[in-house]
Motif scaffolding. Sequence first.
Motif, PDB file in Angstrom:
ATOM      1  N   HIS A 296     -22.453 -15.220  33.461  1.00 32.78           N
ATOM      2  CA  HIS A 296     -21.502 -14.431  32.656  1.00 32.78           C
ATOM      3  C   HIS A 296     -20.392 -15.308  32.061  1.00 32.78           C
ATOM      4  N   GLY A 297     -20.765 -16.489  31.588  1.00 35.36           N
ATOM      5  CA  GLY A 297     -19.796 -17.353  30.909  1.00 35.36           C
ATOM      6  C   GLY A 297     -18.923 -18.179  31.821  1.00 35.36           C
ATOM      7  N   ASP A 298     -19.248 -18.238  33.117  1.00 35.14           N
ATOM      8  CA  ASP A 298     -18.398 -18.959  34.071  1.00 35.14           C
ATOM      9  C   ASP A 298     -18.313 -20.449  33.791  1.00 35.14           C
ATOM     10  N   SER A 302     -15.227 -20.919  30.380  1.00 34.03           N
ATOM     11  CA  SER A 302     -14.431 -20.562  31.558  1.00 34.03           C
ATOM     12  C   SER A 302     -12.948 -20.359  31.242  1.00 34.03           C
ATOM     13  N   LYS A 305     -12.549 -17.017  29.525  1.00 31.99           N
ATOM     14  CA  LYS A 305     -12.791 -15.926  30.472  1.00 31.99           C
ATOM     15  C   LYS A 305     -11.644 -15.798  31.466  1.00 31.99           C
ATOM     16  N   LYS A 306     -11.001 -16.927  31.779  1.00 31.50           N
ATOM     17  CA  LYS A 306      -9.890 -16.928  32.732  1.00 31.50           C
ATOM     18  C   LYS A 306      -8.755 -16.039  32.256  1.00 31.50           C
ATOM     19  N   ASP A 309     -10.043 -12.640  33.338  1.00 35.11           N
ATOM     20  CA  ASP A 309     -10.514 -12.555  34.718  1.00 35.11           C
ATOM     21  C   ASP A 309      -9.972 -13.755  35.492  1.00 35.11           C
ATOM     22  N   THR A 312     -12.105 -16.390  37.585  1.00 34.96           N
ATOM     23  CA  THR A 312     -13.084 -17.279  36.962  1.00 34.96           C
ATOM     24  C   THR A 312     -12.944 -18.700  37.503  1.00 34.96           C
ATOM     25  N   ASP A 343     -25.654 -18.814  31.335  1.00 31.67           N
ATOM     26  CA  ASP A 343     -24.388 -18.080  31.235  1.00 31.67           C
ATOM     27  C   ASP A 343     -24.553 -16.698  30.613  1.00 31.67           C
TER      28      ASP A 343
END
Length: 440
Positions: A296-298, A302, A305-306, A309, A312, A343
């Motif tokens: 999921h793009g971690d 990242s 996404k951070k 979330d 992350t 991802d």
Amino acid sequence: MTHAVYDNLLATLYLVAWVGTFVWYQWKYRSLDAGSAIIGTYILYAVFSLLTLNDPLFSVAYNPLKFFPYLYLYGMLMIALLPVVYTHRHPTDVIAEPNTRVLVIIAVVSIVCALFLLPEIITNFSSGLVKLFTDVDAGSDNYHEQAAENVDSGQKIRNLPAVIYNGISDITIFLFFYFLTKKNKPRLLILGMLFSIMVGLTLPIMRGSRGSVIMTTLTVIGGYMLFRRYLSSKINHIVQIAGLAGVIALAMPIAAITVSRFGDMNGGIFGFLNWYVGQGSLYFNNYGLDAGGIRHGDRTVSMFKKVVDSSTPMNYTDQREKNHNLEINDDVFSTFVGDFTLDFGPIGAIIIFVVFNGWVLMCIRPRDGTIKLHQILLVYFTVCVCMQGGMALFSFSYVANIRMITIFMFYAYLRYHEALLERFPLKAPTNSKTEDEEKH
């Protein structure tokens, strides 16, 4: 037909596909450029894949191969290569002068940051670089020490000049070759940028790391091949001679690190070399389209996404711990295509590749044989992704998202600046001609 024979047949067909692609690429427009270099590396990696596939020790690391994953990988690599193919088939002779001092400012910042990193090289010269050739364990010890320090990377800023330097490292190489195309070259600035690039090659070697050196070297090769057509014959000759000497010089410490890390292992140095260079397409074939889940793009986005979330992961240690259920992760190579399929899944990766590269194709159309600097920058980014990730992974991941952000901030500035000058021109627009053009 046995699995071994079938696997070799598929791997050979994958190699033949890239050889055929190179012939097709060069058929009408026979000039060597960035696309030639990229496809050439893909051919090289495919050869090493065959070697490691037939290694008696490392061959057990791979599952039986399948046809469709190879087809998917080839198609995605070609989609990523489309902007480079477009510029190859629509060559330009002139780079439009951007008329901005920001280029010089960025170059100076890169040089200053490199100067701040110089004390580390001087302090650790004997224990880092020299020791590689006098102590067989030095490369391995330096590597494990650096790996231990990277466990909490991405959590805090330790060295601001290093962060800035790394963030604009790709732009530094881009501007270095751009300045070489100018008729009135800023010689002192070019020498300073060359020093900055050399610092980026030296530091990883002293830390026992081969990956960063290889990535920077591939970026320099890609950058040169992209700007090659705009350089004069004299500059091309100088760059080629200096580049060859540089590759030979870098090969010695890299070989010392390789011997230090893998010389005593059962697989042997050449066995690990074949596995290191050739594993990408094989692991993608086994797991790239189905690794038992997605991240999921971690990894690839990242930092973005951070923002939404906070949990992350920002480094490979935390990411691997979070996604421990996957059958494959970034502890092995699966090419940059594999990074995106892991991802976002195979369908999500296709959408991302098609949308992004379609947008780039719309943005890079030249006018009257002239290309803008911001257009070349977009092509350069795709060259970096392909050159750096064809063997390994997506190199702009984790905190290296900063490198991607700075490139697109630079692109946005150049694009906005151009639009501003078109609306409020300071003077009649002029083009920056290369030395080669001046001669004709």
